[in-house]
Structure formats: C-alpha cells, structure tokens
Write a protein that holds these residues in place. Sequence first.
Motif, PDB file in Angstrom:
ATOM      1  N   TRP A 191      -4.007   4.667   0.739  1.00  0.00           N
ATOM      2  CA  TRP A 191      -4.513   4.732  -0.713  1.00  0.00           C
ATOM      3  C   TRP A 191      -3.763   3.500  -1.424  1.00  0.00           C
ATOM      4  CZ3 TRP A 191       0.204   5.643  -3.670  1.00  0.00           C
ATOM      5  CH2 TRP A 191       1.234   6.421  -3.200  1.00  0.00           C
ATOM      6  N   GLY A 192      -4.046   3.133  -2.403  1.00  0.00           N
ATOM      7  CA  GLY A 192      -3.081   2.028  -3.132  1.00  0.00           C
ATOM      8  C   GLY A 192      -3.072   0.692  -2.455  1.00  0.00           C
TER       9      GLY A 192
ATOM     10  N   LEU B 252       7.444  12.041  -2.509  1.00  0.00           N
ATOM     11  CA  LEU B 252       6.538  12.234  -1.144  1.00  0.00           C
ATOM     12  C   LEU B 252       7.380  11.689   0.075  1.00  0.00           C
ATOM     13  CD1 LEU B 252       3.629  12.395   0.037  1.00  0.00           C
ATOM     14  CD2 LEU B 252       3.515   9.991  -0.095  1.00  0.00           C
ATOM     15  N   PRO B 253       7.530  12.920   1.050  1.00  0.00           N
ATOM     16  CA  PRO B 253       7.944  12.575   2.309  1.00  0.00           C
ATOM     17  C   PRO B 253       7.422  11.587   2.894  1.00  0.00           C
ATOM     18  CG  PRO B 253       7.694  14.926   1.954  1.00  0.00           C
ATOM     19  CD  PRO B 253       6.985  14.188   0.754  1.00  0.00           C
ATOM     20  N   GLU B 254       8.174  10.693   3.720  1.00  0.00           N
ATOM     21  CA  GLU B 254       7.446   9.467   4.187  1.00  0.00           C
ATOM     22  C   GLU B 254       6.321   9.848   5.364  1.00  0.00           C
ATOM     23  OE1 GLU B 254       8.379   5.239   6.585  1.00  0.00           O
ATOM     24  OE2 GLU B 254      10.149   6.897   6.173  1.00  0.00           O
ATOM     25  N   HIS B 255       4.922   9.416   5.121  1.00  0.00           N
ATOM     26  CA  HIS B 255       3.888   9.515   5.855  1.00  0.00           C
ATOM     27  C   HIS B 255       3.403  10.978   6.036  1.00  0.00           C
ATOM     28  CE1 HIS B 255       4.294   5.364   6.713  1.00  0.00           C
ATOM     29  NE2 HIS B 255       5.358   5.453   7.455  1.00  0.00           N
ATOM     30  N   GLU B 256       3.533  11.855   5.013  1.00  0.00           N
ATOM     31  CA  GLU B 256       3.241  13.070   5.045  1.00  0.00           C
ATOM     32  C   GLU B 256       2.302  13.685   3.738  1.00  0.00           C
ATOM     33  OE1 GLU B 256       6.399  15.591   5.490  1.00  0.00           O
ATOM     34  OE2 GLU B 256       7.219  14.805   7.197  1.00  0.00           O
TER      35      GLU B 256
ATOM     36  N   TYR C 135       0.932  -1.317  -0.138  1.00  0.00           N
ATOM     37  CA  TYR C 135       0.079   0.088  -0.003  1.00  0.00           C
ATOM     38  C   TYR C 135       1.058   1.249   0.003  1.00  0.00           C
ATOM     39  CZ  TYR C 135       0.827   0.520   4.942  1.00  0.00           C
ATOM     40  OH  TYR C 135       1.453   0.775   6.274  1.00  0.00           O
ATOM     41  N   GLU C 136       0.200   2.404  -0.603  1.00  0.00           N
ATOM     42  CA  GLU C 136       0.908   3.648  -0.554  1.00  0.00           C
ATOM     43  C   GLU C 136       2.392   3.639  -0.841  1.00  0.00           C
ATOM     44  OE1 GLU C 136       0.465   5.625   3.173  1.00  0.00           O
ATOM     45  OE2 GLU C 136      -1.787   5.695   3.104  1.00  0.00           O
ATOM     46  N   ARG C 137       2.762   3.255  -2.427  1.00  0.00           N
ATOM     47  CA  ARG C 137       3.995   3.134  -2.894  1.00  0.00           C
ATOM     48  C   ARG C 137       4.287   4.573  -3.398  1.00  0.00           C
ATOM     49  NH1 ARG C 137       4.265  -1.550  -6.893  1.00  0.00           N
ATOM     50  NH2 ARG C 137       2.082  -1.022  -7.188  1.00  0.00           N
ATOM     51  N   PRO C 138       5.141   5.382  -2.949  1.00  0.00           N
ATOM     52  CA  PRO C 138       5.497   6.562  -3.340  1.00  0.00           C
ATOM     53  C   PRO C 138       6.020   6.681  -4.805  1.00  0.00           C
ATOM     54  CG  PRO C 138       6.479   6.309  -1.094  1.00  0.00           C
ATOM     55  CD  PRO C 138       5.956   4.835  -1.616  1.00  0.00           C
ATOM     56  N   THR C 139       6.629   5.625  -5.298  1.00  0.00           N
ATOM     57  CA  THR C 139       7.161   5.434  -6.697  1.00  0.00           C
ATOM     58  C   THR C 139       5.942   5.539  -7.717  1.00  0.00           C
ATOM     59  OG1 THR C 139       7.143   3.187  -6.695  1.00  0.00           O
ATOM     60  CG2 THR C 139       9.184   4.286  -5.998  1.00  0.00           C
ATOM     61  N   GLN C 140       4.732   5.711  -7.346  1.00  0.00           N
ATOM     62  CA  GLN C 140       3.544   5.654  -8.087  1.00  0.00           C
ATOM     63  C   GLN C 140       3.040   6.974  -8.246  1.00  0.00           C
ATOM     64  OE1 GLN C 140       2.380   2.630 -10.050  1.00  0.00           O
ATOM     65  NE2 GLN C 140       4.413   2.049  -8.828  1.00  0.00           N
ATOM     66  N   LEU C 141       3.468   7.857  -7.511  1.00  0.00           N
ATOM     67  CA  LEU C 141       3.301   9.163  -7.617  1.00  0.00           C
ATOM     68  C   LEU C 141       3.963  10.231  -8.522  1.00  0.00           C
ATOM     69  CD1 LEU C 141       2.973  10.059  -3.593  1.00  0.00           C
ATOM     70  CD2 LEU C 141       1.165   9.330  -5.288  1.00  0.00           C
ATOM     71  N   LEU C 142       3.335  11.173  -8.889  1.00  0.00           N
ATOM     72  CA  LEU C 142       4.014  12.358  -9.912  1.00  0.00           C
ATOM     73  C   LEU C 142       5.052  13.078  -9.034  1.00  0.00           C
ATOM     74  CD1 LEU C 142       1.076  13.389 -11.982  1.00  0.00           C
ATOM     75  CD2 LEU C 142       2.914  11.964 -12.958  1.00  0.00           C
ATOM     76  N   PHE C 143       5.311  12.806  -8.082  1.00  0.00           N
ATOM     77  CA  PHE C 143       6.150  13.790  -7.202  1.00  0.00           C
ATOM     78  C   PHE C 143       6.588  12.852  -6.034  1.00  0.00           C
ATOM     79  CE2 PHE C 143       2.016  14.131  -5.195  1.00  0.00           C
ATOM     80  CZ  PHE C 143       2.376  13.966  -3.870  1.00  0.00           C
TER      81      PHE C 143
END
Length: 268
Positions: A112-113, A14-18, A4-12
């Motif tokens: 998310w995710g 992401l600081p962890e848990h923020e 869940y919540e894989r930051p590499t899937q975002l366009l930017f």
Amino acid sequence: VSKYERPTQLLFDLPEHEFPDDYYAEMHSTSFRRTVACVANATAARSVLAVARAVGITEKAALAHLDRAIQLRLVAVSDDTYRPARQIGFGATLEWYVAAVCVNDLGSVAYWGVEIEDLSGDYDVIVVRDTQVGYIECKSGRFSNISRDAVACFLERERLLAPQFSVFLADGMSRENAEQLAKRALEASQEYELEIPGVMEHSGTLEAEYYEDFVRVIPINAFFVGVQRRPLRNTLRRIYQFLTTVCDRNVRVENRAAKKRFGLKPDG
C-alpha cells in the motif's frame, strides 16, 4: 519505487510488516470504517450526532463505533467531541486494510502507499495475484468529493502501470455511485489500442459492462465498485472470482457463460 507503506501515515502505530488482528477485525465493518473516516477526514472535531448523520446510522451505533475507535487509539475525545488520534486523513489506513484483505483473505502479495519516482501522488494498493499485477484505488467519504480529476488520475496511473486488472473502490458508497464513476471514465474518451500479434488489432475508446456487483470498463479491465451492502473483502473476492472464471488467461479470450452468472446486463 521510491517509497511505500509508511506507517506514519496511519491513524495507529503499526508493528513492522504485520496486520494487527484487533484493527483488522474491526475494519471489516463498513459502518466502523465510515465512522472513523468521518472523524479523520473532518476539518474540525465532530459530535456523535454529526457523525451519526454523516454516516447514516443511529447515535447509539455511532457512539459504539467511536468508543471502540478510542480503545484502538484511532480517535480521541474531548468535551464530547471527537477528533483523529493523528492529524491525518483516513486514506492510508483504508489502503492498509485493503492490502491486508488481499494478503490475508485472497492469498495475494500486496503493497500500500506505493510512490513512484517522478510521479506525483501514489498507487494506493499494488497487488500481485499469481502472475497478474493489479492496482486498487481507494476512496472513502462522500461521493460528491470524488472529482472527475480523481477518475482521470486513476486512468492515467492505470495507463502507466498497464496492470492485468485495476479496481476503483468507493468505500461506503452505492453501486449507483460506482456506475456514475464509471461513466466519468467513459467521458474521458481516452483512446486505447489492443493487439494480439498475428490474430487481431483493435483500437477505440473505453466501454462499460454492467454487472450486479460492479461496473467493468474495457479494454483496460477496470472494475468500478461501491462498497456499501456487501462487505469489502467479499467485494474483492467477487472480483477475483470474476477474473478466475471469465478472463484469467494470457490472451483476451473470455467465458461468456461465466459473464452471465455475474449478472451481465446486455443493454447496460
């Protein structure tokens, strides 16, 4: 849950848990989200004019959104054409924003995710609202790109999770589009059974209730909503208000007077 919540899937980045304030603030704008989605979901770089036409805004407004998206490193520009900062779609970034709204504006716990073992795809957003579990499916882009299979998949995931409520959220689309999506759910003709031990048993297919802001499909308590005129966070807040005043109970008892205040249309 496998992932869940894989930051590499975002366009930017992401600081962890923020939930970074600058990204969060810009994402409140429906036209900004649609502008970024138009670029991120495209198969090739797009001009300002192409973006403006696709989103339905002026070239000046599109350029302002694109310039801000470049500052936030969501979008990159080359030879007056625009492409996503990362070669991924807008889907996960929208999921992140919806989860952020649930946490920051609605006082919920949200993820998310969310991917489940032995289940293809993912749950876009899982919400824990007090003692209730909710599921939000997030769609962006063109209404014509949302297939009947997408609605059927939403219903199947809802059946597997059995949440207290679910939301099919069509970002940037009209209430009329949401109504069409709800009709596709009804056309699936899935059978449901409801039992309150010692009180009642009921079985049947899905039915729709039509309100000013959304279409509610029962008995699964699913809300189909288009986010176009009303801000997304206000739309979700409206659904939360409905849950609180109409059906926020341990048994299937609903407040008919409260239903009317949400603009219930008896004849659909």
